[in-house]
Design an enzyme around this catalytic site. Structure first.
Site, PDB file in Angstrom:
ATOM      1  N   SER A  48     148.973  15.869  60.275  1.00 18.26           N
ATOM      2  CA  SER A  48     150.100  14.902  60.504  1.00 18.26           C
ATOM      3  C   SER A  48     150.685  15.581  60.927  1.00 18.26           C
ATOM      4  CB  SER A  48     149.857  14.442  58.733  1.00 18.26           C
ATOM      5  OG  SER A  48     151.142  13.085  58.804  1.00 18.26           O
ATOM      6  N   ASP A  59     143.743   4.376  59.803  1.00 16.80           N
ATOM      7  CA  ASP A  59     144.734   5.416  59.664  1.00 16.80           C
ATOM      8  C   ASP A  59     146.273   4.860  60.201  1.00 16.80           C
ATOM      9  OD1 ASP A  59     145.759   8.587  59.400  1.00 16.80           O
ATOM     10  OD2 ASP A  59     144.382   8.588  59.923  1.00 16.80           O
ATOM     11  N   HIS A 119     144.239   7.836  56.214  1.00 14.67           N
ATOM     12  CA  HIS A 119     145.294   9.435  56.614  1.00 14.67           C
ATOM     13  C   HIS A 119     144.605  10.226  55.922  1.00 14.67           C
ATOM     14  CE1 HIS A 119     148.714  10.167  58.515  1.00 14.67           C
ATOM     15  NE2 HIS A 119     149.232  11.683  57.705  1.00 14.67           N
TER      16      HIS A 119
END
Length: 287
Positions: free
Chosen positions: A102, A240, A267
């Site tokens: 991320s 995601d 995610h």
């Protein structure tokens, strides 16, 4: 394997690190957690990568077990790039791989483009490599939610009422769809919230996941991905918030890169499909 834990002086304070040592001679991998302002806590399962190579975790300044200075001038990407270099130097890494997740992929890209020497491979896990693309993807994701949830999110964004319970409830619905689909969610993820620092997140990203209002709002590495000259892997979950479409696009413009989708994940594939995640990551690092 031996575990070394301690603190490293970086610009602005001290950061905590944990090194899982393996004398196999294989390239060490350093883990860059998400956020900004989160911690390594949810990613600790990746220490099993140390069965084959040295693994280094650290909590970025401002969160986790690291110092939490009040100086907001520290919360910009260039300082975090400098911090990674300081951590790398303190540990004595000459060559290393990077696994970023991320926001950790944002940091990984920024570091590589500033200081590519010594970086052997990069894993962009659920990548955030363009703030405009991320925001556009979240508009598409929100459109898939029930109408009452969409209204609550849009209302909170429009009027700045993102602290209301209604908005928080709607955000939780979003999270169950696009962040972590495990039900119930593992207890340790809730415990990990104590290590986060929302002040860093708000300053750099903004009050919500969906629209970037902090100093990362102009971040966009898409035009530079063609310059990556090392083995690169892009991964994401089928559901995601870092969408498969955008992740595949990033991979398509990165020379020689590989792309993988975790079919049962959102995610947090390293939590949602831990064995499959480790299998794919290990296979890439071994090559």
């Amino acid at each position: 394997m031996p575990v070394q834990e301690g603190y490293i002086e970086v610009t602005g304070g001290r950061v905590w690190y944990e090194l899982h040592e393996n004398d196999s001679g294989k390239t060490p991998v350093i883990i860059l957690h998400g956020g900004p302002g989160s911690s390594h806590y949810s990613m600790q399962g990746l220490k099993t990568l140390a069965a084959e190579r040295t693994v280094i975790f650290y909590d970025q300044l401002g969160c986790g077990k690291s110092a939490r200075p009040a100086d907001t001038s520290l919360w910009h990407i260039d300082r975090f790039v400098q911090e990674l270099g300081q951590v790398k130097d303190a540990i004595g890494l000459k060559e290393f791989d990077i696994l970023g997740h991320s926001w950790g992929t944002t940091l990984a890209a920024a570091y590589y483009f500033a200081s590519p020497a010594g970086v052997r491979k990069i894993i962009f896990s659920s990548p955030c490599l363009s703030a405009p693309i991320w925001a556009n993807d979240q508009e598409k994701n929100i459109a898939k939610l029930p109408i009452d949830v969409r209204i609550a999110l849009k209302t909170g964004e429009k009027f700045g009422t993102t602290s209301t319970q209604e908005y928080k409830n709607a955000t939780e619905v979003f999270n169950k769809h696009f962040v972590c689909r495990l039900d119930p969610k593992p207890d340790f993820l809730n415990k990990g919230k104590q290590y986060a620092n929302p002040e860093v997140y708000n300053f750099m990203w903004g009050p919500s996941e969906f629209h970037v209002k902090g100093n990362l709002k102009e971040i966009d590495f898409t035009s530079r991905l063609k310059r990556i000259g090392i083995p690169t892997l892009f991964t994401c979950g089928r559901y995601d918030e870092a969408t498969p479409e955008s992740t595949e696009f990033f991979s398509s413009i990165t020379p020689g890169s590989k792309f993988h989708v975790f079919e049962e994940s959102a995610h947090m594939a390293y939590v949602e499909e831990p064995q499959e995640y480790l299998r794919i990551i290990n296979a890439f690092l071994r090559q």
